[in-house]
Enzyme design. Structure first.
Site, mmCIF file in Angstrom:
data_model
loop_
_atom_site.group_PDB
_atom_site.id
_atom_site.type_symbol
_atom_site.label_atom_id
_atom_site.label_comp_id
_atom_site.label_asym_id
_atom_site.label_seq_id
_atom_site.Cartn_x
_atom_site.Cartn_y
_atom_site.Cartn_z
ATOM 1 N N HIS B 153 0.846 -1.205 0.000
ATOM 2 C CA HIS B 153 0.000 0.000 0.000
ATOM 3 C C HIS B 153 0.873 1.242 0.000
ATOM 4 O O HIS B 153 2.087 1.151 0.169
ATOM 5 C CB HIS B 153 -0.921 0.030 1.229
ATOM 6 C CG HIS B 153 -0.188 0.159 2.535
ATOM 7 N ND1 HIS B 153 0.230 -0.928 3.276
ATOM 8 C CD2 HIS B 153 0.253 1.244 3.230
ATOM 9 C CE1 HIS B 153 0.852 -0.510 4.364
ATOM 10 N NE2 HIS B 153 0.896 0.802 4.368
ATOM 11 N N HIS B 199 -5.590 -1.972 4.663
ATOM 12 C CA HIS B 199 -5.612 -0.807 3.763
ATOM 13 C C HIS B 199 -4.911 -1.165 2.464
ATOM 14 O O HIS B 199 -3.961 -1.944 2.429
ATOM 15 C CB HIS B 199 -5.004 0.444 4.386
ATOM 16 C CG HIS B 199 -3.673 0.267 5.071
ATOM 17 N ND1 HIS B 199 -3.029 -0.926 5.200
ATOM 18 C CD2 HIS B 199 -2.854 1.180 5.661
ATOM 19 C CE1 HIS B 199 -1.890 -0.747 5.847
ATOM 20 N NE2 HIS B 199 -1.752 0.517 6.134
ATOM 21 N N HIS B 214 4.700 7.303 2.412
ATOM 22 C CA HIS B 214 5.507 6.096 2.269
ATOM 23 C C HIS B 214 4.893 5.078 1.306
ATOM 24 O O HIS B 214 3.697 5.088 1.044
ATOM 25 C CB HIS B 214 5.764 5.422 3.626
ATOM 26 C CG HIS B 214 4.562 4.756 4.254
ATOM 27 N ND1 HIS B 214 3.801 5.351 5.230
ATOM 28 C CD2 HIS B 214 4.006 3.530 4.063
ATOM 29 C CE1 HIS B 214 2.838 4.521 5.609
ATOM 30 N NE2 HIS B 214 2.927 3.411 4.913
ATOM 31 N N HIS B 246 1.561 -0.241 15.170
ATOM 32 C CA HIS B 246 0.564 0.809 14.990
ATOM 33 C C HIS B 246 -0.689 0.468 15.780
ATOM 34 O O HIS B 246 -1.045 -0.706 15.906
ATOM 35 C CB HIS B 246 0.150 0.918 13.523
ATOM 36 C CG HIS B 246 1.186 1.523 12.629
ATOM 37 N ND1 HIS B 246 1.736 2.758 12.852
ATOM 38 C CD2 HIS B 246 1.750 1.072 11.492
ATOM 39 C CE1 HIS B 246 2.590 3.035 11.884
ATOM 40 N NE2 HIS B 246 2.638 2.021 11.051
ATOM 41 N N TYR B 255 9.909 1.850 9.875
ATOM 42 C CA TYR B 255 9.979 2.864 8.808
ATOM 43 C C TYR B 255 11.411 3.304 8.609
ATOM 44 O O TYR B 255 12.155 3.490 9.586
ATOM 45 C CB TYR B 255 9.143 4.088 9.180
ATOM 46 C CG TYR B 255 7.660 3.856 9.067
ATOM 47 C CD1 TYR B 255 6.983 4.123 7.881
ATOM 48 C CD2 TYR B 255 6.929 3.365 10.142
ATOM 49 C CE1 TYR B 255 5.624 3.904 7.773
ATOM 50 C CE2 TYR B 255 5.563 3.146 10.037
ATOM 51 C CZ TYR B 255 4.925 3.423 8.850
ATOM 52 O OH TYR B 255 3.579 3.202 8.741
ATOM 53 N N GLU B 265 8.096 1.569 4.335
ATOM 54 C CA GLU B 265 7.710 0.765 5.498
ATOM 55 C C GLU B 265 7.852 -0.698 5.112
ATOM 56 O O GLU B 265 7.575 -1.070 3.963
ATOM 57 C CB GLU B 265 6.246 1.026 5.875
ATOM 58 C CG GLU B 265 5.743 0.141 7.012
ATOM 59 C CD GLU B 265 4.229 0.231 7.263
ATOM 60 O OE1 GLU B 265 3.459 0.382 6.305
ATOM 61 O OE2 GLU B 265 3.836 0.133 8.440
#
Lengths: 109, 307
Positions: B153, B199, B214, B246, B255, B265
């Site tokens: 993503h 996501h 990112h 997260h 990251y 990431e």
């Protein structure tokens, strides 16, 4: 053979050494000093822009969005891409448009 | 409702030094170089991906993202989605087949957030790298670095989140998986998915349009994330933050930056969704925990350092 030069940040009066194969920003991080905010360390984000006041240096590639040719010629460059060739003096001041968001940068990083 | 958009297919990233970037994405992240073109662009893919490329490195004097592309199920869907974009009021540009080597024609548009996206239906099917299609082994033995599994993503920073939501959800068929609401109930972060993944593309409110936060690559396990952290130190690569977890998506993550300052990431785990799941909501006052679940504190660099 690497030379070592003395870096002086004029606003806060901080001094640290920088080997000629290290960037100004990396030398600051290695010395544990905090006078320039640390962003991407790759010439991309523009966070570490300084004004070199005196001294010789060479530059690695930097985003033209943050450093154009005129800016580069007058020493407004990204510390992560500055490699000293002599003792340097420089100033770091937060950019006006970022002043609101970057107030804590020096303390956070 | 699904509209035939299938998955993230590629991202083209601008880099200041092509060879330094190649070394980073190939030797550290562990992607496979698959092609180059006359523009000097370098094509890479992660080993489990079946199409020819998912990352294109574009030499430039200004880093950032050129575009992110989504693969749609077929040509008829591409035709329909072009009409739907135009009807919504979003102009499109036609990119001919072969402009990216091995990729069919692309429909390009700019989202209200200022980011350029593309839809395409065809890309050269090269199969998973290093394993056979029949009786495949578990993984190829000669992977490098972090051995990234797939391009997963991107996170974009920009404004007009509401209009961008409308375009992605009502035209392209994404759904809202997770969001951050401010004290007025306005959405300041939206994590959109087209699959069961947490996501496929995400947007965070930012006053400047079109900024790139990112590109993310999937790893299998937490041990792989720790090993990625070791490799970041071994190679003196610029680290941002992590390894950590997260709150948003609950992914386990680290990251770091490519040599041009574009953020990457690598992560593992994270939530999943089915169509009967409701969006997960975080309150902006809990943003620290939402972003970094362990530290529970915002890191200025994570919020402001963009290309």
């Amino acid at each position: 053979m690497t030379d070592t030069f003395e870096m002086t940040e004029l606003v806060r009066g901080l001094r640290f050494n920088c080997a000629s194969d290290h960037s100004l920003l990396k030398a600051m991080e290695l010395a544990g000093k905090r006078c320039i905010p640390v962003g991407c360390r790759g010439g991309g984000c523009g966070l570490c822009k300084v004004q070199v006041v005196s001294g010789e240096f060479s530059c690695g590639p930097m985003s033209k969005k943050h450093v154009d040719e005129a800016s580069r010629r007058c020493g407004r460059v990204l510390a992560c891409r500055v490699y000293p060739r002599s003792d340097l003096s420089f100033e770091y001041r937060p950019a006006p448009e970022l002043a609101g968001t970057n107030n804590n940068s020096n303390e956070v990083m | 409702m699904r509209k035939g958009v299938m998955r993230p297919g590629h991202v083209q990233i601008r880099v200041l030094d092509a060879e330094a970037a190649l070394k980073h994405y190939r030797d550290l992240v562990g992607l496979i170089e698959t092609d180059r073109d006359e523009q000097g662009r370098i094509y890479l893919k992660a080993w489990t991906e079946v199409d020819k490329f998912s990352l294109v490195l574009n030499p430039s004097d200004e880093p950032g993202m050129d575009f992110m592309g989504f693969k749609v199920v077929d040509e008829a869907t591409l035709v329909q989605l072009e009409q739907d974009l135009l009807a919504w009021g979003c102009p499109v540009e036609h990119i001919p087949a072969g402009e990216l080597r091995g990729c069919g024609r692309r429909i390009r548009f700019v989202a209200p957030s200022g980011h350029t996206f593309e839809l395409y239906a065809e890309k050269e099917y090269t199969g998973k790298w290093g394993v056979t299609e029949v009786n495949p082994e578990a993984w190829p033995m000669d992977l490098k670095g972090m051995r990234a599994v797939r391009f997963d993503h991107c996170l974009m920073y920009g404004d007009e989140l509401a209009a961008t939501y409308d375009l992605f959800v009502n035209v392209l068929g994404f759904y809202l998986a997770e969001q951050v609401l401010d004290e007025n109930g306005d959405r300041i972060a939206q994590f959109l998915s087209i699959s069961t993944k947490a996501h496929d593309v995400a947007f965070i409110m930012h006053p400047e349009k079109g900024k790139f936060h990112h590109a993310s690559f999937f790893l299998e396990t937490w041990e792989d994330v720790l090993r990625a952290a070791d490799l970041i130190s071994m190679t003196d690569t610029s680290i941002d933050i992590g390894p950590t977890r997260h709150g948003l998506t609950h992914g386990k993550t680290i990251y770091f930056f490519d040599p041009s300052g574009n953020r990457n990431e690598v992560f593992c785990g994270g939530d999943y969704n089915y169509p009967d799941h409701k969006p997960v909501t975080w309150a902006a006052e809990q943003l620290g925990k939402a972003i970094f679940y362990h530290d529970r504190q915002l890191n200025e660099r994570f919020l402001t350092v963009l290309t």
